[in-house]
Design a protein around this motif. Sequence first.
Motif, mmCIF file in Angstrom:
data_model
loop_
_atom_site.group_PDB
_atom_site.id
_atom_site.type_symbol
_atom_site.label_atom_id
_atom_site.label_comp_id
_atom_site.label_asym_id
_atom_site.label_seq_id
_atom_site.Cartn_x
_atom_site.Cartn_y
_atom_site.Cartn_z
ATOM 1 N N ASP A 98 26.082 -14.629 5.104
ATOM 2 C CA ASP A 98 26.904 -13.253 5.186
ATOM 3 C C ASP A 98 28.545 -13.240 4.499
ATOM 4 O O ASP A 98 29.353 -12.766 5.140
ATOM 5 C CB ASP A 98 26.839 -12.330 6.307
ATOM 6 N N GLY A 99 28.592 -14.267 3.468
ATOM 7 C CA GLY A 99 29.879 -14.248 2.985
ATOM 8 C C GLY A 99 30.831 -15.212 3.554
ATOM 9 O O GLY A 99 31.720 -15.578 2.924
ATOM 10 N N ASP A 100 30.596 -15.736 4.531
ATOM 11 C CA ASP A 100 31.156 -16.993 5.408
ATOM 12 C C ASP A 100 30.588 -18.150 5.023
ATOM 13 O O ASP A 100 29.484 -18.492 5.233
ATOM 14 C CB ASP A 100 31.088 -16.613 6.727
ATOM 15 N N THR A 101 31.574 -19.085 4.171
ATOM 16 C CA THR A 101 31.309 -20.206 3.742
ATOM 17 C C THR A 101 31.856 -21.359 4.406
ATOM 18 O O THR A 101 33.013 -21.406 4.662
ATOM 19 C CB THR A 101 31.506 -20.509 2.170
ATOM 20 N N THR A 108 25.176 -32.491 11.823
ATOM 21 C CA THR A 108 25.718 -31.131 11.932
ATOM 22 C C THR A 108 24.476 -30.077 11.547
ATOM 23 O O THR A 108 23.723 -30.336 10.699
ATOM 24 C CB THR A 108 26.886 -30.835 10.968
ATOM 25 N N ALA A 109 24.473 -29.072 12.439
ATOM 26 C CA ALA A 109 23.440 -27.936 12.297
ATOM 27 C C ALA A 109 24.076 -26.777 11.967
ATOM 28 O O ALA A 109 24.999 -26.410 12.639
ATOM 29 C CB ALA A 109 22.433 -28.022 13.459
ATOM 30 N N ALA A 110 23.357 -25.974 11.143
ATOM 31 C CA ALA A 110 23.686 -24.554 10.758
ATOM 32 C C ALA A 110 22.668 -23.806 11.513
ATOM 33 O O ALA A 110 21.401 -23.836 10.985
ATOM 34 C CB ALA A 110 24.142 -24.201 9.529
ATOM 35 N N TYR A 111 22.935 -22.830 12.282
ATOM 36 C CA TYR A 111 21.854 -21.880 13.004
ATOM 37 C C TYR A 111 22.063 -20.772 12.249
ATOM 38 O O TYR A 111 23.211 -20.034 12.361
ATOM 39 C CB TYR A 111 21.834 -21.921 14.609
ATOM 40 N N LEU A 112 21.083 -20.179 11.472
ATOM 41 C CA LEU A 112 21.452 -19.051 10.751
ATOM 42 C C LEU A 112 20.348 -17.944 11.358
ATOM 43 O O LEU A 112 19.428 -18.345 11.680
ATOM 44 C CB LEU A 112 21.095 -19.309 9.333
ATOM 45 N N TYR A 113 20.937 -16.691 11.518
ATOM 46 C CA TYR A 113 20.269 -15.681 12.015
ATOM 47 C C TYR A 113 19.441 -14.719 11.334
ATOM 48 O O TYR A 113 19.903 -14.440 10.021
ATOM 49 C CB TYR A 113 21.173 -14.710 12.779
ATOM 50 N N GLU A 114 18.233 -14.109 11.725
ATOM 51 C CA GLU A 114 17.379 -13.108 10.905
ATOM 52 C C GLU A 114 18.305 -12.180 10.405
ATOM 53 O O GLU A 114 19.249 -11.417 11.148
ATOM 54 C CB GLU A 114 16.472 -12.437 11.959
ATOM 55 N N GLY A 115 18.091 -11.491 9.261
ATOM 56 C CA GLY A 115 18.942 -10.690 8.654
ATOM 57 C C GLY A 115 20.002 -10.868 7.592
ATOM 58 O O GLY A 115 20.749 -10.135 7.061
ATOM 59 N N ALA A 116 20.586 -12.451 8.145
ATOM 60 C CA ALA A 116 21.659 -12.861 7.431
ATOM 61 C C ALA A 116 21.279 -13.160 5.726
ATOM 62 O O ALA A 116 20.054 -13.664 5.581
ATOM 63 C CB ALA A 116 22.258 -14.077 7.967
ATOM 64 N N ASN A 117 22.292 -12.905 4.855
ATOM 65 C CA ASN A 117 22.197 -13.502 3.641
ATOM 66 C C ASN A 117 22.745 -14.934 3.547
ATOM 67 O O ASN A 117 23.858 -15.007 3.638
ATOM 68 C CB ASN A 117 22.974 -12.365 2.530
ATOM 69 N N VAL A 118 21.914 -15.733 3.254
ATOM 70 C CA VAL A 118 22.266 -17.249 3.357
ATOM 71 C C VAL A 118 21.892 -17.839 1.952
ATOM 72 O O VAL A 118 21.157 -17.698 1.379
ATOM 73 C CB VAL A 118 21.545 -18.091 4.779
ATOM 74 N N GLY A 119 22.745 -19.130 2.029
ATOM 75 C CA GLY A 119 22.417 -20.082 0.885
ATOM 76 C C GLY A 119 22.982 -21.396 1.251
ATOM 77 O O GLY A 119 23.929 -21.270 2.153
ATOM 78 N N ILE A 120 22.707 -22.449 0.589
ATOM 79 C CA ILE A 120 23.456 -23.608 0.571
ATOM 80 C C ILE A 120 23.619 -24.306 -0.674
ATOM 81 O O ILE A 120 22.565 -24.220 -1.559
ATOM 82 C CB ILE A 120 22.710 -24.472 1.867
#
Length: 141
Positions: A98-101, A108-120
């Motif tokens: 959601d725009g936070d990079t 390290t783990a990134a826990y990402l939530y349902e509904g978020a717009n994500v990429g890596i």
Amino acid sequence: MFSPLAAALAAVALQASPAAPAAPMTIVREQDVMRRETPPPHGGVGESTAYRLSDQAPRRAMEFRKRVLHAGASIGLHVLTHDEVYYVLEGEGEVTSDGDTRRIRPRTAAYLYEGANVGIRQVGGGDLVLLISYPLKARTK
């Protein structure tokens, strides 16, 4: 010795019972499930190697994958329909939600939530090696 009625009832019970449970475990060798992808998923760029580790597990309720993003590669932005975890084994990346990079590194783990717009995307000198896991909407057959 079963009576004909008992044998008929046993046959009906067997037909009505749910599918047999999966084996106690499934072992998957990553070299058996490796495939090169160009470009990576969700409109990404560059080259990656995908290891669809959980695909061979019958009756599974989750996905578990290894993904290698090679130099300059990315998984494009996409809206999640479930929670998802990216865990870094090697290399460096920048994960966006959601725009936070933010930069992520090994262990390290990134826990990402349902509904978020994500990429890596891969950054730095070496490949970005990730474990990715998320639940399925329904158990596979």
